[in-house]
Design an enzyme around this catalytic site. Structure first.
Site, PDB file in Angstrom:
ATOM      1  CB  CYS A 113     -71.410  25.471 111.786  1.00 43.74           C
ATOM      2  SG  CYS A 113     -71.240  23.995 112.816  1.00 43.74           S
ATOM      3  CG  HIS A 221     -76.066  26.057 112.570  1.00 43.34           C
ATOM      4  ND1 HIS A 221     -75.935  25.739 111.233  1.00 43.34           N
ATOM      5  CD2 HIS A 221     -75.209  25.263 113.242  1.00 43.34           C
ATOM      6  CE1 HIS A 221     -75.033  24.777 111.100  1.00 43.34           C
ATOM      7  NE2 HIS A 221     -74.579  24.463 112.308  1.00 43.34           N
ATOM      8  CD  GLU A 223     -77.903  28.081 109.530  1.00 42.62           C
ATOM      9  OE1 GLU A 223     -77.603  26.876 109.410  1.00 42.62           O
ATOM     10  OE2 GLU A 223     -77.195  28.903 110.171  1.00 42.62           O
TER      11      GLU A 223
END
Length: 258
Positions: A113, A221, A223
């Site tokens: 990001c 994202h 994660e």
């Protein structure tokens, strides 16, 4: 064999709007621990505390995570406007030269990001202050309401360059991702190769040309639930493999992964 140490660039934060700290999301640390089999550490985003040489000495890989503040437009030759949002000049001062130093040395780098945008700016690229204000573009921002699962839910497809780095890592030219960003790439930096686009044309995946090591960035994202997601897991696994190779004194160019 000891686990590689991967640094996560911290984000400035105030506990109870009073006490300043350097913070990292648990998701990032969990992804590095479980998928990369690495030891995550937080790197303070402040050149008064640490510099690029320190980071290269300490770490076998670097994650440039997302963050609420944006890269200051002064870093890519534009004037500040209200649309650019808030800034963290300390992070700018540390991270932009750190990216170039890591790429030159071959130390693995994964941008997420804001980190994706930092990688572009570090090599001379520019950013749009607000994607949703551009004609024909979608709103890529995080949904304002709902649970964490709602905010990080899959939002759109990303189409990858055939036989590119990401295609080889993911095993598919079309992937599904979340979307939680306002800004995005306007012009790509001199060595920045865009390998993935959202349906509205927004750049979503990049790598740095001729980097001697892993140097990839994504606008989404990965994660979130990285160990379960079919897109996130191979990305973090490839990054972890590169960090492990660095820890063993080797180099593993991202273009050869997968």
């Amino acid at each position: 064999m000891s686990r590689p140490v991967i640094g996560i660039i911290g984000n400035s934060h105030l506990i109870n709007d009073t006490y300043p700290v350097q913070a990292s999301g648990d998701m990032n640390m969990e992804a590095l621990r479980t998928v990369c089999d690495a030891v995550p550490i937080i790197i303070p985003a402040d050149t008064a505390m640490i510099d690029a040489a320190d980071v290269l000495t300490l770490c076998d890989g670097i994650v440039l995570p997302g963050g609420r503040p944006n890269v200051h437009p002064e870093e890519y030759g534009e004037d500040e406007t209200e649309a650019h949002g808030t800034f963290d000049r300390n992070r700018d001062r540390l991270v932009l030269p750190l990216i170039r130093a890591c790429v030159e040395a071959g130390l693995p780098v994964l941008g997420i990001c804001r980190g994706f945008q930092e990688m572009n700016v570090a090599f001379g690229g520019t950013l749009h202050p607000e994607i949703r204000d551009l004609p024909g573009r979608d709103n890529h921002r995080m949904p304002p309401d709902g649970s964490l699962e709602d905010k990080f839910a899959i939002r759109h497809i990303v189409t990858l360059t055939e036989d590119g780095v990401f295609h080889r890592i993911m095993g598919s030219q079309t992937i599904l991702t979340n979307s939680l960003h306002g800004q995005g790439i306007k012009t790509a930096g001199a060595r920045v190769i865009v390998e993935g686009h959202a349906p509205d044309g927004t750049p979503e995946a990049i790598h740095i040309a001729d980097a001697p090591g892993f140097a990839l960035g994504v606008q989404w994202h990965p994660e979130f639930q990285a160990g379960l997601d079919p897109v996130s897991r191979p990305l973090f696994a490839a990054f972890g493999e590169a960090a492990g190779a660095w820890a063993q004194g080797r180099r593993m160019p991202a273009r050869k992964v997968g």
